[in-house]
Design an enzyme around this catalytic site. Structure first.
Site, PDB file in Angstrom:
ATOM      1  N   TYR A  72       1.053  -1.108  -0.107  1.00  0.00           N
ATOM      2  CA  TYR A  72      -0.105   0.093   0.188  1.00  0.00           C
ATOM      3  C   TYR A  72       0.847   1.131   0.016  1.00  0.00           C
ATOM      4  CZ  TYR A  72      -3.603  -3.313   0.795  1.00  0.00           C
ATOM      5  OH  TYR A  72      -4.093  -4.442   0.554  1.00  0.00           O
ATOM      6  N   TYR A 114     -16.214   0.302   2.301  1.00  0.00           N
ATOM      7  CA  TYR A 114     -15.407  -0.435   1.914  1.00  0.00           C
ATOM      8  C   TYR A 114     -14.077  -0.922   2.719  1.00  0.00           C
ATOM      9  CZ  TYR A 114     -11.956  -2.344  -1.789  1.00  0.00           C
ATOM     10  OH  TYR A 114     -11.070  -2.887  -2.412  1.00  0.00           O
ATOM     11  N   MET A 116     -10.588  -1.927   3.334  1.00  0.00           N
ATOM     12  CA  MET A 116      -9.571  -2.096   2.516  1.00  0.00           C
ATOM     13  C   MET A 116      -8.472  -3.147   2.798  1.00  0.00           C
ATOM     14  SD  MET A 116      -8.594   1.841   1.838  1.00  0.00           S
ATOM     15  CE  MET A 116      -8.529   2.397   3.817  1.00  0.00           C
ATOM     16  N   HIS A 153     -12.701  -6.529  -1.536  1.00  0.00           N
ATOM     17  CA  HIS A 153     -12.297  -7.575  -2.538  1.00  0.00           C
ATOM     18  C   HIS A 153     -11.508  -8.627  -1.933  1.00  0.00           C
ATOM     19  CE1 HIS A 153     -13.175  -4.082  -5.005  1.00  0.00           C
ATOM     20  NE2 HIS A 153     -13.298  -4.792  -5.826  1.00  0.00           N
ATOM     21  N   ASN A 158      -8.541 -17.349  -1.501  1.00  0.00           N
ATOM     22  CA  ASN A 158      -8.432 -17.140  -0.083  1.00  0.00           C
ATOM     23  C   ASN A 158      -9.479 -17.587   0.578  1.00  0.00           C
ATOM     24  OD1 ASN A 158      -7.839 -16.114   2.448  1.00  0.00           O
ATOM     25  ND2 ASN A 158      -7.433 -14.082   1.766  1.00  0.00           N
ATOM     26  N   PHE A 164     -14.233 -16.797   6.481  1.00  0.00           N
ATOM     27  CA  PHE A 164     -14.662 -15.681   7.777  1.00  0.00           C
ATOM     28  C   PHE A 164     -15.944 -14.727   7.317  1.00  0.00           C
ATOM     29  CE2 PHE A 164     -13.067 -11.532   8.907  1.00  0.00           C
ATOM     30  CZ  PHE A 164     -13.200 -11.682  10.728  1.00  0.00           C
ATOM     31  N   TYR A 165     -15.529 -14.160   6.097  1.00  0.00           N
ATOM     32  CA  TYR A 165     -16.739 -13.212   5.958  1.00  0.00           C
ATOM     33  C   TYR A 165     -18.173 -13.536   5.903  1.00  0.00           C
ATOM     34  CZ  TYR A 165     -13.172  -9.467   5.409  1.00  0.00           C
ATOM     35  OH  TYR A 165     -12.354  -8.494   5.890  1.00  0.00           O
TER      36      TYR A 165
HETATM   37  N1  ACO Z   1     -10.834 -21.322   7.463  1.00  0.00           N
HETATM   38  C1  ACO Z   1     -12.049 -21.338   7.867  1.00  0.00           C
HETATM   39  N2  ACO Z   1     -13.121 -20.589   8.557  1.00  0.00           N
HETATM   40  C2  ACO Z   1     -12.181 -19.671   8.865  1.00  0.00           C
HETATM   41  C3  ACO Z   1     -10.718 -19.356   8.938  1.00  0.00           C
HETATM   42  C4  ACO Z   1     -10.198 -20.368   7.890  1.00  0.00           C
HETATM   43  N3  ACO Z   1      -8.841 -20.092   7.791  1.00  0.00           N
HETATM   44  N4  ACO Z   1     -10.588 -18.176   9.479  1.00  0.00           N
HETATM   45  C5  ACO Z   1     -11.570 -17.909  10.250  1.00  0.00           C
HETATM   46  N5  ACO Z   1     -12.628 -18.820   9.831  1.00  0.00           N
HETATM   47  C6  ACO Z   1     -13.952 -18.594  10.305  1.00  0.00           C
HETATM   48  C7  ACO Z   1     -14.354 -19.377  11.464  1.00  0.00           C
HETATM   49  O1  ACO Z   1     -15.730 -19.896  11.463  1.00  0.00           O
HETATM   50  C8  ACO Z   1     -13.883 -19.003  12.669  1.00  0.00           C
HETATM   51  O2  ACO Z   1     -14.380 -19.371  13.764  1.00  0.00           O
HETATM   52  P1  ACO Z   1     -13.852 -20.694  14.655  1.00  0.00           P
HETATM   53  O3  ACO Z   1     -12.367 -20.328  14.596  1.00  0.00           O
HETATM   54  O4  ACO Z   1     -14.736 -20.502  16.167  1.00  0.00           O
HETATM   55  O5  ACO Z   1     -14.105 -21.735  13.944  1.00  0.00           O
HETATM   56  C9  ACO Z   1     -14.287 -17.407  12.444  1.00  0.00           C
HETATM   57  O6  ACO Z   1     -14.201 -17.394  11.114  1.00  0.00           O
HETATM   58  C10 ACO Z   1     -13.924 -16.492  13.224  1.00  0.00           C
HETATM   59  O7  ACO Z   1     -12.337 -16.603  12.938  1.00  0.00           O
HETATM   60  P2  ACO Z   1     -11.463 -15.517  13.783  1.00  0.00           P
HETATM   61  O8  ACO Z   1     -10.640 -16.033  14.759  1.00  0.00           O
HETATM   62  O9  ACO Z   1     -12.155 -14.316  14.434  1.00  0.00           O
HETATM   63  O10 ACO Z   1     -10.526 -14.767  12.446  1.00  0.00           O
HETATM   64  P3  ACO Z   1      -9.050 -14.477  12.514  1.00  0.00           P
HETATM   65  O11 ACO Z   1      -8.500 -13.926  13.745  1.00  0.00           O
HETATM   66  O12 ACO Z   1      -8.316 -15.815  12.280  1.00  0.00           O
HETATM   67  O13 ACO Z   1      -8.800 -13.515  11.145  1.00  0.00           O
HETATM   68  C11 ACO Z   1      -8.628 -13.487   8.864  1.00  0.00           C
HETATM   69  C12 ACO Z   1      -9.688 -14.322   9.817  1.00  0.00           C
HETATM   70  C13 ACO Z   1      -8.674 -11.881   9.268  1.00  0.00           C
HETATM   71  C14 ACO Z   1      -9.260 -13.688   7.405  1.00  0.00           C
HETATM   72  C15 ACO Z   1      -7.255 -13.824   8.951  1.00  0.00           C
HETATM   73  O14 ACO Z   1      -7.172 -15.297   8.547  1.00  0.00           O
HETATM   74  C16 ACO Z   1      -6.134 -13.327   8.283  1.00  0.00           C
HETATM   75  O15 ACO Z   1      -5.742 -12.173   8.648  1.00  0.00           O
HETATM   76  N6  ACO Z   1      -5.844 -13.599   6.772  1.00  0.00           N
HETATM   77  C17 ACO Z   1      -4.757 -12.922   6.083  1.00  0.00           C
HETATM   78  C18 ACO Z   1      -5.329 -11.604   5.639  1.00  0.00           C
HETATM   79  C19 ACO Z   1      -6.532 -11.852   4.969  1.00  0.00           C
HETATM   80  O16 ACO Z   1      -6.680 -12.678   4.151  1.00  0.00           O
HETATM   81  N7  ACO Z   1      -7.737 -10.834   4.983  1.00  0.00           N
HETATM   82  C20 ACO Z   1      -9.023 -11.072   4.446  1.00  0.00           C
HETATM   83  C21 ACO Z   1      -9.045 -10.552   3.044  1.00  0.00           C
HETATM   84  S1  ACO Z   1      -8.655  -9.196   2.626  1.00  0.00           S
HETATM   85  C22 ACO Z   1      -9.783  -8.096   3.168  1.00  0.00           C
HETATM   86  O17 ACO Z   1     -10.310  -8.549   4.123  1.00  0.00           O
HETATM   87  C23 ACO Z   1     -10.024  -6.787   2.538  1.00  0.00           C
END
Ligand code: ACO
Length: 214
Positions: A72, A114, A116, A153, A158, A164-165
Protein backbone atom coordinates in the site's frame (compact mmCIF):
# COMPACT_ATOMS: atom_id res chain seq x y z
CA UNK A 1 1.18 -14.09 2.18
CA UNK A 2 4.83 -14.41 3.14
CA UNK A 3 5.68 -18.12 2.92
CA UNK A 4 8.92 -17.78 4.87
CA UNK A 5 7.22 -16.06 7.74
CA UNK A 6 4.42 -18.63 7.81
CA UNK A 7 6.90 -21.52 7.80
CA UNK A 8 8.98 -20.00 10.55
CA UNK A 9 6.22 -19.18 12.97
CA UNK A 10 3.19 -21.34 12.30
CA UNK A 11 2.82 -24.98 13.40
CA UNK A 12 5.32 -25.08 16.23
CA UNK A 13 3.84 -22.15 18.10
CA UNK A 14 0.51 -23.53 19.23
CA UNK A 15 0.72 -21.76 22.57
CA UNK A 16 -0.56 -18.17 22.32
CA UNK A 17 1.92 -17.14 24.99
CA UNK A 18 4.87 -18.28 22.90
CA UNK A 19 3.20 -16.80 19.82
CA UNK A 20 3.20 -13.44 21.54
CA UNK A 21 6.97 -13.64 21.79
CA UNK A 22 7.36 -14.75 18.18
CA UNK A 23 5.36 -11.88 16.82
CA UNK A 24 6.81 -9.20 18.98
CA UNK A 25 10.09 -10.32 17.51
CA UNK A 26 8.70 -10.23 14.00
CA UNK A 27 7.17 -6.79 14.29
CA UNK A 28 9.59 -4.94 16.49
CA UNK A 29 12.79 -6.87 15.91
CA UNK A 30 13.43 -7.45 19.60
CA UNK A 31 15.32 -10.40 21.03
CA UNK A 32 13.05 -12.15 23.50
CA UNK A 33 13.56 -14.36 26.45
CA UNK A 34 11.10 -17.26 26.36
CA UNK A 35 11.41 -17.40 30.11
CA UNK A 36 9.56 -14.10 30.44
CA UNK A 37 6.57 -15.41 28.48
CA UNK A 38 6.39 -18.99 29.73
CA UNK A 39 5.25 -17.78 33.14
CA UNK A 40 2.41 -15.63 31.87
CA UNK A 41 -0.92 -17.51 32.20
CA UNK A 42 -2.88 -18.00 28.96
CA UNK A 43 -6.16 -16.97 30.68
CA UNK A 44 -4.84 -13.41 31.01
CA UNK A 45 -4.63 -12.94 27.25
CA UNK A 46 -6.90 -10.24 25.95
CA UNK A 47 -7.64 -8.47 22.67
CA UNK A 48 -8.24 -4.73 22.42
CA UNK A 49 -8.58 -2.29 19.56
CA UNK A 50 -6.70 1.00 19.46
CA UNK A 51 -6.42 4.07 17.26
CA UNK A 52 -3.90 4.48 14.47
CA UNK A 53 -1.71 7.49 15.23
CA UNK A 54 1.49 9.02 13.83
CA UNK A 55 3.28 7.21 16.66
CA UNK A 56 2.21 3.70 15.64
CA UNK A 57 1.62 4.03 11.89
CA UNK A 58 4.94 2.26 11.20
CA UNK A 59 3.64 -0.77 13.07
CA UNK A 60 0.56 -0.76 10.83
CA UNK A 61 2.80 -0.59 7.74
CA UNK A 62 4.97 -3.44 8.96
CA UNK A 63 1.95 -5.55 9.82
CA UNK A 64 0.35 -5.00 6.41
CA UNK A 65 3.64 -5.90 4.70
CA UNK A 66 3.69 -9.23 6.54
CA UNK A 67 -0.01 -10.07 6.25
CA UNK A 68 -0.94 -8.99 2.69
CA UNK A 69 0.64 -9.95 -0.62
CA UNK A 70 0.06 -6.47 -2.04
CA UNK A 71 1.70 -3.27 -0.80
CA UNK A 72 0.00 0.00 0.00
CA UNK A 73 1.29 3.43 -0.95
CA UNK A 74 1.92 6.55 1.12
CA UNK A 75 -1.52 7.98 0.29
CA UNK A 76 -3.14 4.88 1.80
CA UNK A 77 -1.36 5.52 5.12
CA UNK A 78 -1.98 9.28 4.97
CA UNK A 79 -5.73 8.62 4.56
CA UNK A 80 -5.70 5.99 7.30
CA UNK A 81 -4.43 8.60 9.74
CA UNK A 82 -7.57 10.62 9.02
CA UNK A 83 -9.94 7.65 9.18
CA UNK A 84 -10.82 7.78 12.88
CA UNK A 85 -12.89 4.74 13.90
CA UNK A 86 -12.50 3.29 10.41
CA UNK A 87 -8.89 2.28 11.07
CA UNK A 88 -7.92 0.27 14.12
CA UNK A 89 -4.99 -1.73 15.39
CA UNK A 90 -5.69 -4.97 17.25
CA UNK A 91 -3.58 -5.64 20.33
CA UNK A 92 -3.17 -9.07 21.87
CA UNK A 93 -1.67 -8.71 25.34
CA UNK A 94 -0.60 -5.18 24.37
CA UNK A 95 1.20 -6.28 21.19
CA UNK A 96 0.03 -5.22 17.73
CA UNK A 97 -1.12 -8.38 15.93
CA UNK A 98 -3.84 -7.17 13.55
CA UNK A 99 -5.37 -4.18 11.84
CA UNK A 100 -8.44 -3.09 9.92
CA UNK A 101 -8.60 -0.12 7.52
CA UNK A 102 -11.79 1.02 5.83
CA UNK A 103 -13.07 3.98 3.85
CA UNK A 104 -16.45 5.30 2.82
CA UNK A 105 -17.35 4.74 -0.84
CA UNK A 106 -20.07 6.83 -2.45
CA UNK A 107 -19.90 5.48 -6.01
CA UNK A 108 -22.82 3.66 -7.76
CA UNK A 109 -25.46 5.87 -6.14
CA UNK A 110 -24.95 4.27 -2.76
CA UNK A 111 -23.15 4.91 0.48
CA UNK A 112 -21.03 1.87 1.20
CA UNK A 113 -18.30 0.99 3.62
CA UNK A 114 -15.27 -0.49 1.86
CA UNK A 115 -12.93 -2.70 3.87
CA UNK A 116 -9.51 -2.03 2.34
CA UNK A 117 -7.55 -4.33 4.64
CA UNK A 118 -8.44 -6.57 7.56
CA UNK A 119 -5.75 -8.95 8.69
CA UNK A 120 -4.10 -10.66 11.58
CA UNK A 121 -0.59 -12.12 11.98
CA UNK A 122 -0.56 -15.83 11.17
CA UNK A 123 0.19 -17.23 14.66
CA UNK A 124 -2.68 -15.23 16.13
CA UNK A 125 -5.39 -16.46 13.78
CA UNK A 126 -8.47 -18.38 14.97
CA UNK A 127 -8.37 -16.56 18.31
CA UNK A 128 -11.30 -14.26 17.52
CA UNK A 129 -9.15 -11.24 16.64
CA UNK A 130 -10.49 -10.94 13.07
CA UNK A 131 -14.03 -11.19 14.47
CA UNK A 132 -13.32 -8.44 16.97
CA UNK A 133 -12.15 -6.11 14.18
CA UNK A 134 -15.08 -6.96 11.91
CA UNK A 135 -17.58 -6.56 14.77
CA UNK A 136 -16.14 -3.09 15.35
CA UNK A 137 -16.83 -2.25 11.69
CA UNK A 138 -20.33 -3.75 11.84
CA UNK A 139 -21.11 -1.73 15.00
CA UNK A 140 -19.83 1.40 13.29
CA UNK A 141 -22.16 1.03 10.29
CA UNK A 142 -25.07 0.07 12.52
CA UNK A 143 -24.63 3.13 14.71
CA UNK A 144 -24.25 5.37 11.66
CA UNK A 145 -27.46 3.89 10.23
CA UNK A 146 -26.89 5.37 6.79
CA UNK A 147 -24.90 2.73 4.89
CA UNK A 148 -26.36 0.57 2.12
CA UNK A 149 -23.75 -2.16 2.34
CA UNK A 150 -20.24 -3.19 3.32
CA UNK A 151 -17.94 -4.65 0.68
CA UNK A 152 -14.40 -5.76 0.01
CA UNK A 153 -12.23 -7.56 -2.52
CA UNK A 154 -10.62 -10.87 -1.77
CA UNK A 155 -8.37 -13.07 -3.91
CA UNK A 156 -10.43 -15.98 -5.27
CA UNK A 157 -8.17 -18.60 -3.63
CA UNK A 158 -8.38 -17.06 -0.15
CA UNK A 159 -10.84 -19.63 1.15
CA UNK A 160 -10.15 -18.92 4.82
CA UNK A 161 -11.05 -15.25 4.45
CA UNK A 162 -14.12 -16.10 2.34
CA UNK A 163 -15.35 -18.50 5.06
CA UNK A 164 -14.62 -15.86 7.69
CA UNK A 165 -16.69 -13.19 5.93
CA UNK A 166 -19.51 -15.60 5.06
CA UNK A 167 -19.85 -16.34 8.76
CA UNK A 168 -20.78 -12.67 9.18
CA UNK A 169 -23.38 -12.67 6.41
CA UNK A 170 -21.21 -11.55 3.47
CA UNK A 171 -21.93 -13.05 0.05
CA UNK A 172 -19.93 -13.23 -3.18
CA UNK A 173 -21.75 -10.80 -5.46
CA UNK A 174 -19.24 -10.52 -8.32
CA UNK A 175 -15.93 -11.93 -9.53
CA UNK A 176 -13.53 -9.49 -11.19
CA UNK A 177 -10.99 -10.96 -13.60
CA UNK A 178 -7.44 -9.56 -13.47
CA UNK A 179 -8.27 -7.33 -10.52
CA UNK A 180 -4.74 -7.77 -9.12
CA UNK A 181 -1.74 -6.82 -11.25
CA UNK A 182 1.19 -8.31 -9.38
CA UNK A 183 -0.11 -11.43 -7.62
CA UNK A 184 -1.50 -14.79 -8.68
CA UNK A 185 -4.32 -15.62 -9.00
CA UNK A 186 -5.23 -12.21 -10.37
CA UNK A 187 -8.99 -12.62 -9.95
CA UNK A 188 -10.91 -11.20 -7.00
CA UNK A 189 -14.32 -11.89 -5.54
CA UNK A 190 -16.37 -8.96 -4.33
CA UNK A 191 -17.83 -9.91 -0.97
CA UNK A 192 -20.76 -7.84 0.20
CA UNK A 193 -23.08 -7.62 3.16
CA UNK A 194 -26.27 -5.77 2.31
CA UNK A 195 -27.57 -3.52 5.05
CA UNK A 196 -30.55 -2.03 3.26
CA UNK A 197 -31.95 -3.09 -0.11
CA UNK A 198 -31.29 -0.83 -3.08
CA UNK A 199 -34.41 0.91 -4.39
CA UNK A 200 -34.61 0.91 -8.20
CA UNK A 201 -37.64 2.63 -9.82
CA UNK A 202 -39.45 2.56 -6.50
CA UNK A 203 -39.01 -1.23 -6.11
CA UNK A 204 -36.77 -2.71 -3.46
CA UNK A 205 -34.30 -5.22 -4.96
CA UNK A 206 -35.36 -8.00 -2.62
CA UNK A 207 -39.06 -7.50 -3.45
CA UNK A 208 -38.66 -7.99 -7.21
CA UNK A 209 -38.37 -11.75 -6.96
CA UNK A 210 -41.44 -12.01 -4.72
CA UNK A 211 -43.54 -10.13 -7.31
CA UNK A 212 -42.37 -12.44 -10.12
CA UNK A 213 -43.25 -15.47 -8.07
CA UNK A 214 -46.91 -14.48 -7.73
N1 ACO B 1 -10.79 -21.27 7.41
C1 ACO B 1 -12.11 -21.47 7.66
N2 ACO B 1 -12.86 -20.65 8.47
C2 ACO B 1 -12.24 -19.59 9.03
C3 ACO B 1 -10.86 -19.33 8.81
C4 ACO B 1 -10.15 -20.22 7.96
N3 ACO B 1 -8.83 -20.04 7.68
N4 ACO B 1 -10.53 -18.23 9.50
C5 ACO B 1 -11.63 -17.82 10.15
N5 ACO B 1 -12.67 -18.63 9.86
C6 ACO B 1 -14.04 -18.53 10.35
C7 ACO B 1 -14.28 -19.58 11.41
O1 ACO B 1 -15.69 -19.88 11.40
C8 ACO B 1 -13.90 -18.84 12.68
O2 ACO B 1 -14.51 -19.36 13.84
P1 ACO B 1 -13.81 -20.61 14.63
O3 ACO B 1 -12.36 -20.28 14.78
O4 ACO B 1 -14.57 -20.64 15.91
O5 ACO B 1 -14.03 -21.81 13.75
C9 ACO B 1 -14.46 -17.47 12.38
O6 ACO B 1 -14.23 -17.26 10.98
C10 ACO B 1 -13.85 -16.35 13.20
O7 ACO B 1 -12.44 -16.43 13.07
P2 ACO B 1 -11.46 -15.42 13.80
O8 ACO B 1 -10.59 -16.16 14.77
O9 ACO B 1 -12.21 -14.27 14.36
O10 ACO B 1 -10.61 -14.90 12.56
P3 ACO B 1 -9.06 -14.57 12.49
O11 ACO B 1 -8.64 -13.76 13.64
O12 ACO B 1 -8.32 -15.83 12.26
O13 ACO B 1 -9.01 -13.66 11.19
C11 ACO B 1 -8.68 -13.42 8.84
C12 ACO B 1 -9.51 -14.08 9.94
C13 ACO B 1 -8.69 -11.92 9.04
C14 ACO B 1 -9.30 -13.74 7.49
C15 ACO B 1 -7.24 -13.97 8.93
O14 ACO B 1 -7.22 -15.30 8.47
C16 ACO B 1 -6.21 -13.18 8.15
O15 ACO B 1 -5.67 -12.20 8.65
N6 ACO B 1 -5.90 -13.59 6.90
C17 ACO B 1 -4.87 -12.92 6.10
C18 ACO B 1 -5.36 -11.58 5.59
C19 ACO B 1 -6.61 -11.75 4.80
O16 ACO B 1 -6.74 -12.66 4.00
N7 ACO B 1 -7.59 -10.83 5.06
C20 ACO B 1 -8.89 -10.89 4.49
C21 ACO B 1 -8.97 -10.60 3.05
S1 ACO B 1 -8.55 -9.01 2.56
C22 ACO B 1 -9.74 -7.97 3.18
O17 ACO B 1 -10.39 -8.25 4.11
C23 ACO B 1 -9.94 -6.69 2.56
Amino acid sequence: MDAGYRQKYSPRYRDPVLQTGACLFAIQGHQLSHQKFLHRPVEMSKTELGDVTPHNIKQLKRLNEVVFPVSYNDKFYKDVLEAGELAKLAYYNDIVVGAVCCRIDTSENSRRLYIMTLGCLYPYRRLGIGSKMLEHVLNYVQQDGNFDSIFLHVQVNNEGAIDFYKKFGFEIVETKEHYYKRIEPTDAHVLQKTLRPKITNGVKNGDEKKDNEK
